[in-house]
Design a protein around this motif. Structure first.
Motif, PDB file in Angstrom:
ATOM      1  N   ASN A   1       0.820  -1.215   0.000  1.00  0.00           N
ATOM      2  CA  ASN A   1       0.000   0.000   0.000  1.00  0.00           C
ATOM      3  C   ASN A   1       0.852   1.262   0.000  1.00  0.00           C
ATOM      4  N   THR A   2       1.973   1.230   0.725  1.00  0.00           N
ATOM      5  CA  THR A   2       2.878   2.390   0.748  1.00  0.00           C
ATOM      6  C   THR A   2       3.436   2.649  -0.645  1.00  0.00           C
ATOM      7  N   ILE A   3       3.914   1.588  -1.288  1.00  0.00           N
ATOM      8  CA  ILE A   3       4.488   1.718  -2.635  1.00  0.00           C
ATOM      9  C   ILE A   3       3.406   2.156  -3.621  1.00  0.00           C
ATOM     10  N   ARG A   4       2.231   1.533  -3.518  1.00  0.00           N
ATOM     11  CA  ARG A   4       1.115   1.876  -4.414  1.00  0.00           C
ATOM     12  C   ARG A   4       0.727   3.348  -4.273  1.00  0.00           C
ATOM     13  N   ASP A   5       0.676   3.839  -3.033  1.00  0.00           N
ATOM     14  CA  ASP A   5       0.309   5.244  -2.796  1.00  0.00           C
ATOM     15  C   ASP A   5       1.304   6.208  -3.449  1.00  0.00           C
ATOM     16  N   VAL A   6       2.593   5.884  -3.362  1.00  0.00           N
ATOM     17  CA  VAL A   6       3.611   6.755  -3.960  1.00  0.00           C
ATOM     18  C   VAL A   6       3.527   6.689  -5.490  1.00  0.00           C
ATOM     19  N   TYR A   7       3.320   5.501  -6.043  1.00  0.00           N
ATOM     20  CA  TYR A   7       3.137   5.380  -7.501  1.00  0.00           C
ATOM     21  C   TYR A   7       1.966   6.251  -7.970  1.00  0.00           C
ATOM     22  N   HIS A   8       0.847   6.174  -7.251  1.00  0.00           N
ATOM     23  CA  HIS A   8      -0.321   6.990  -7.610  1.00  0.00           C
ATOM     24  C   HIS A   8       0.014   8.482  -7.535  1.00  0.00           C
ATOM     25  N   LEU A   9       0.795   8.842  -6.541  1.00  0.00           N
ATOM     26  CA  LEU A   9       1.184  10.235  -6.340  1.00  0.00           C
ATOM     27  C   LEU A   9       1.910  10.798  -7.554  1.00  0.00           C
ATOM     28  N   TYR A  10       2.626   9.923  -8.258  1.00  0.00           N
ATOM     29  CA  TYR A  10       3.408  10.338  -9.427  1.00  0.00           C
ATOM     30  C   TYR A  10       2.706  10.030 -10.755  1.00  0.00           C
ATOM     31  N   GLY A  11       1.428   9.673 -10.694  1.00  0.00           N
ATOM     32  CA  GLY A  11       0.643   9.521 -11.914  1.00  0.00           C
ATOM     33  C   GLY A  11       0.759   8.192 -12.623  1.00  0.00           C
ATOM     34  N   PHE A  12       1.215   7.139 -11.922  1.00  0.00           N
ATOM     35  CA  PHE A  12       1.323   5.818 -12.550  1.00  0.00           C
ATOM     36  C   PHE A  12       0.000   5.067 -12.418  1.00  0.00           C
ATOM     37  N   GLN A  13      -0.331   4.262 -13.449  1.00  0.00           N
ATOM     38  CA  GLN A  13      -1.584   3.496 -13.477  1.00  0.00           C
ATOM     39  C   GLN A  13      -1.268   2.007 -13.397  1.00  0.00           C
ATOM     40  N   GLN A  14      -2.171   1.241 -12.760  1.00  0.00           N
ATOM     41  CA  GLN A  14      -1.910  -0.178 -12.516  1.00  0.00           C
ATOM     42  C   GLN A  14      -2.407  -1.061 -13.656  1.00  0.00           C
ATOM     43  N   ILE A  15      -1.604  -2.084 -13.982  1.00  0.00           N
ATOM     44  CA  ILE A  15      -2.038  -3.160 -14.889  1.00  0.00           C
ATOM     45  C   ILE A  15      -1.669  -4.497 -14.237  1.00  0.00           C
ATOM     46  N   GLU A  16      -2.200  -5.591 -14.782  1.00  0.00           N
ATOM     47  CA  GLU A  16      -1.769  -6.938 -14.396  1.00  0.00           C
ATOM     48  C   GLU A  16      -1.605  -7.774 -15.652  1.00  0.00           C
ATOM     49  N   THR A  17      -0.669  -8.725 -15.597  1.00  0.00           N
ATOM     50  CA  THR A  17      -0.452  -9.666 -16.707  1.00  0.00           C
ATOM     51  C   THR A  17      -0.521 -11.088 -16.146  1.00  0.00           C
ATOM     52  N   PRO A  18      -0.720 -12.112 -17.009  1.00  0.00           N
ATOM     53  CA  PRO A  18      -0.867 -13.483 -16.500  1.00  0.00           C
ATOM     54  C   PRO A  18       0.395 -13.987 -15.785  1.00  0.00           C
ATOM     55  N   SER A  19       0.189 -14.934 -14.865  1.00  0.00           N
ATOM     56  CA  SER A  19       1.320 -15.548 -14.165  1.00  0.00           C
ATOM     57  C   SER A  19       2.222 -16.303 -15.137  1.00  0.00           C
ATOM     58  N   MET A  20       1.617 -16.898 -16.153  1.00  0.00           N
ATOM     59  CA  MET A  20       2.413 -17.625 -17.152  1.00  0.00           C
ATOM     60  C   MET A  20       2.425 -16.880 -18.479  1.00  0.00           C
ATOM     61  N   GLU A  21       3.554 -16.990 -19.139  1.00  0.00           N
ATOM     62  CA  GLU A  21       3.736 -16.400 -20.466  1.00  0.00           C
ATOM     63  C   GLU A  21       4.198 -17.499 -21.423  1.00  0.00           C
ATOM     64  N   MET A  22       4.108 -17.253 -22.713  1.00  0.00           N
ATOM     65  CA  MET A  22       4.696 -18.183 -23.669  1.00  0.00           C
ATOM     66  C   MET A  22       6.218 -18.155 -23.487  1.00  0.00           C
ATOM     67  N   LEU A  23       6.850 -19.322 -23.543  1.00  0.00           N
ATOM     68  CA  LEU A  23       8.310 -19.371 -23.379  1.00  0.00           C
ATOM     69  C   LEU A  23       9.013 -18.548 -24.450  1.00  0.00           C
ATOM     70  N   SER A  24       8.394 -18.453 -25.628  1.00  0.00           N
ATOM     71  CA  SER A  24       8.972 -17.635 -26.698  1.00  0.00           C
ATOM     72  C   SER A  24       9.047 -16.167 -26.295  1.00  0.00           C
ATOM     73  N   THR A  25       8.138 -15.744 -25.391  1.00  0.00           N
ATOM     74  CA  THR A  25       8.166 -14.372 -24.873  1.00  0.00           C
ATOM     75  C   THR A  25       9.322 -14.186 -23.897  1.00  0.00           C
ATOM     76  N   LEU A  26       9.588 -15.219 -23.082  1.00  0.00           N
ATOM     77  CA  LEU A  26      10.551 -15.095 -21.988  1.00  0.00           C
ATOM     78  C   LEU A  26      11.992 -15.431 -22.372  1.00  0.00           C
ATOM     79  N   MET A  27      12.169 -16.452 -23.187  1.00  0.00           N
ATOM     80  CA  MET A  27      13.526 -16.942 -23.476  1.00  0.00           C
ATOM     81  C   MET A  27      14.353 -15.895 -24.223  1.00  0.00           C
ATOM     82  N   GLY A  28      15.632 -15.813 -23.840  1.00  0.00           N
ATOM     83  CA  GLY A  28      16.560 -14.924 -24.543  1.00  0.00           C
ATOM     84  C   GLY A  28      16.521 -13.483 -24.080  1.00  0.00           C
TER      85      GLY A  28
END
Length: 453
Positions: free
Chosen positions: A27-54
Motif C-alpha cells: 500500500n505504501t508503494i502503491r500510494d507513492v506510484y499513484h502520487l506520481y501519476g502511474f496506473q496499474q495493470i496486471e499480466t498473466p502468471s504464465m507467459e509463452m516461453l517464446s516471450t521469456l527466453m533470450g
C-alpha cells in the motif's frame, strides 16, 4: 500414516500478521506510484516461453520455471529424442509456457499487444509475484513479489530523475536508510571499448556486478576465464575501484573515456541525473558506482540499485533504461525506463529493524466480550456504529470464560476490549478497557468512538 504436508523450497506461507505487514509495504508503494501519476495493470502468471527466453541472458534462461504441456506431450517426439536424455531439447518440446521471471518483459509484451490503446508516454505500475528456479537462501526466494513502475515512450532523463524521487520517497516513508546506487551501461560499454574488449561487454558486466558478493580477486578470475586478456583486466582495476565524490568520479571518467563517444554519453546522462537530484534535495544518499552492472542484457542506459544501510541484505530495489526491449516483439523505437521494489527483501529489512507502525500490523482495534445471548445482541448494535465510524472491531462469537476471551485479545494484539454486562446495558454504555495500560472507563457509545478514532 498420512505424509506430512510441505511446501516447495524457496516458497513461504504468510500468517495474518505477516500479511498485514506485506500489505503495509504494497500500500505504501502503491500510494507513492499513484502520487506520481502511474496506473496499474496486471499480466498473466504464465507467459509463452517464446516471450521469456533470450531476454535475461544465458544465466537467466536457466532460472525460468517451465510449465509442462497438458495432454499427450509425448506426441511428435521420437524414441531417439527421448533416449537422448537431452533435458534442454526435451523441455522445448514438452513446454510451451513458463512462469514469469520478472514483470518487465511481460510489460514489454503488453505494450506491443496493446499499443493502439495506449497513450504514450505510458506510466504503469504492477505489483505481482514472479518465479525463479534459483537456489533458495537468506533474502532469495523462488516465489516473490515485485512492485514495478515503468515509463515507456519517452527518452527524457526526467523519467530517471522521477523514478529516483519515488525510491527516495518510499524508503523515507518506511524509515529505512538507503544508498541509491547509479551507473550507466554506456559508461560500461565505453570502459570495455577503452580496454579493447568491446565484444566482451556482457561477460565484463556480469562479472563486475558480483564484486560485492565474491570480491575483486574472484571477479578478476572470472574475467580471465571468459577470455579477457591480463592487460585488459589490469586496465579495468582503477576504473572499477574508482573512489571520491560523485563530481570527482564524473571528472575522472570524462578524462578516462575521452576516446569513447558512447562512454562520454553515459557520463553526461549520469551527470544530468545526479545534478538534478542534488538540486531537488532528496533525503537519501545517492552514489555513482561503477561496479554496478545489473546483469540483465536489456539495459542500455542508466541503471539503479538500492542497498539498505543498516541491514546486511542484497539489493532491495533495482532498475534502469531499456531502449531495445519492445523491438524483440516487433515494435521498435519505444524507449523505456523502470524500477522494481523487492517487496520480500523490504519485508525482511522492516522486520529486522522493527519499523512497522502498530496500526499497520494490528488488524482489530476493539474486541467486544461475549457474556451471553442478550449481551451479544446489545454488542452487535454497538458494533454496527463502531464499524460505521471506520473502527475495526469484532465480537467474540462464543460466551466462553472471560480468561479465554482476554487471551484471544492478547494473542491478536487487540489494544482495546469492550465489556458489556447488565449494568452497562441498562446505562446504555460500555466499559472500555485499555489492554496496554490496564485502565478501564465507563463510556457512552459516542465517547467510545471518539476515544478510538
Amino acid at each position: 500414516m498420512a505424509a506430512k504436508p510441505s511446501i516447495p523450497k524457496g516458497t513461504r506461507d504468510f500468517s495474518p500478521v505477516e500479511m498485514a505487514k506485506r500489505n503495509y509495504i504494497f500500500n505504501t508503494i502503491r500510494d507513492v506510484y499513484h502520487l506520481y501519476g502511474f496506473q496499474q495493470i496486471e499480466t498473466p502468471s504464465m507467459e509463452m516461453l517464446s516471450t521469456l527466453m533470450g531476454k535475461y541472458g544465458e544465466e537467466g534462461d536457466k532460472l525460468l520455471f517451465k510449465i509442462q504441456n497438458s495432454g499427450d506431450y509425448f506426441k511428435g517426439i521420437s524414441d531417439e529424442e527421448l533416449l537422448s536424455r537431452d533435458a534442454a531439447k526435451l523441455a522445448s518440446k514438452f513446454c510451451e509456457k513458463g512462469l514469469r521471471y520478472d514483470l518487465t518483459v511481460p510489460f514489454a509484451r503488453y505494450v506491443v499487444m496493446h499499443q493502439n490503446e495506449i497513450s504514450f508516454p505510458f506510466k504503469r505500475y504492477q505489483i505481482q509475484p514472479v518465479w525463479r528456479a534459483d537456489r533458495p537462501q537468506k533474502g532469495r526466494y523462488r516465489e516473490f513479489y515485485q512492485c514495478d513502475a515503468d515509463v515507456v515512450g519517452s527518452d527524457s532523463l526526467l523519467n530517471e530523475v522521477e523514478l529516483m524521487q519515488i525510491v527516495d520517497e518510499v524508503f523515507t516513508r518506511f524509515d529505512i536508510r538507503v544508498c541509491i546506487k547509479i551507473n550507466n551501461r554506456k559508461i560500461l560499454s565505453g570502459i570495455a571499448e577503452i580496454i579493447g574488449e568491446s565484444d566482451k561487454i556482457v561477460d565484463i558486466t556480469v562479472a563486475i556486478d558480483k564484486l560485492d558478493k565474491i570480491g575483486l580477486d574472484n571477479v578478476n578470475k572470472e574475467l580471465a576465464e571468459k577470455g579477457i586478456s591480463e592487460e585488459a583486466i589490469a586496465k579495468l582495476q582503477p576504473i572499477i575501484l574508482l573512489s571520491g565524490s560523485n563530481a570527482e568520479k564524473l571528472a575522472t571518467l570524462k578524462n578516462v573515456l575521452a576516446g569513447s563517444e558512447t562512454g562520454i554519453k553515459g557520463v553526461e546522462e549520469s551527470e544530468f541525473i545526479l545534478t538534478t537530484l542534488s538540486a531537488l534535495g532528496i533525503k537519501n544518499e545517492i552514489e555513482l558506482d561503477l561496479t554496478l552492472a545489473r546483469g540483465l542484457n536489456y539495459y542500455t542506459g542508466a541503471i539503479f540499485e538500492v542497498k539498505a544501510l543498516d541491514v546486511q541484505i542484497g539489493s532491495i530495489t533495482g532498475g534502469g533504461r531499456y531502449d531495445n526491449l519492445t523491438g524483440v516483439f516487433g515494435l521498435s523505437g519505444v524507449s523505456g525506463v523502470g524500477i522494481s521494489f523487492g517487496a520480500d527483501r523490504i519485508f525482511d529489512v522492516l522486520n529486522q529493524l522493527e519499523l512497522y507502525p502498530k496500526e499497520a500490523v494490528n488488524a482489530t482495534k476493539l474486541l467486544f466480550v461475549n457474556f451471553g445471548e442478550k449481551e451479544a445482541a446489545y454488542c452487535m448494535g454497538v458494533l454496527m456504529k463502531v464499524r460505521a465510524a471506520g473502527i475495526t472491531a469484532e465480537l467474540f462469537p462464543d460466551s466462553s470464560k472471560m480468561k479465554k476471551q482476554m487471551t484471544y485479545a492478547n494473542n491478536k494484539n487487540i489494544p482495546f476490549v469492550a465489556i458489556v454486562g447488565e449494568d452497562e446495558m441498562n446505562a446504555g454504555k460500555v466499559m472500555l478497557k485499555d489492554m496496554e495500560k490496564g485502565e478501564q472507563n465507563l463510556v457512552t457509545i459516542d465517547e467510545l468512538i471518539q476515544a478510538l478514532k
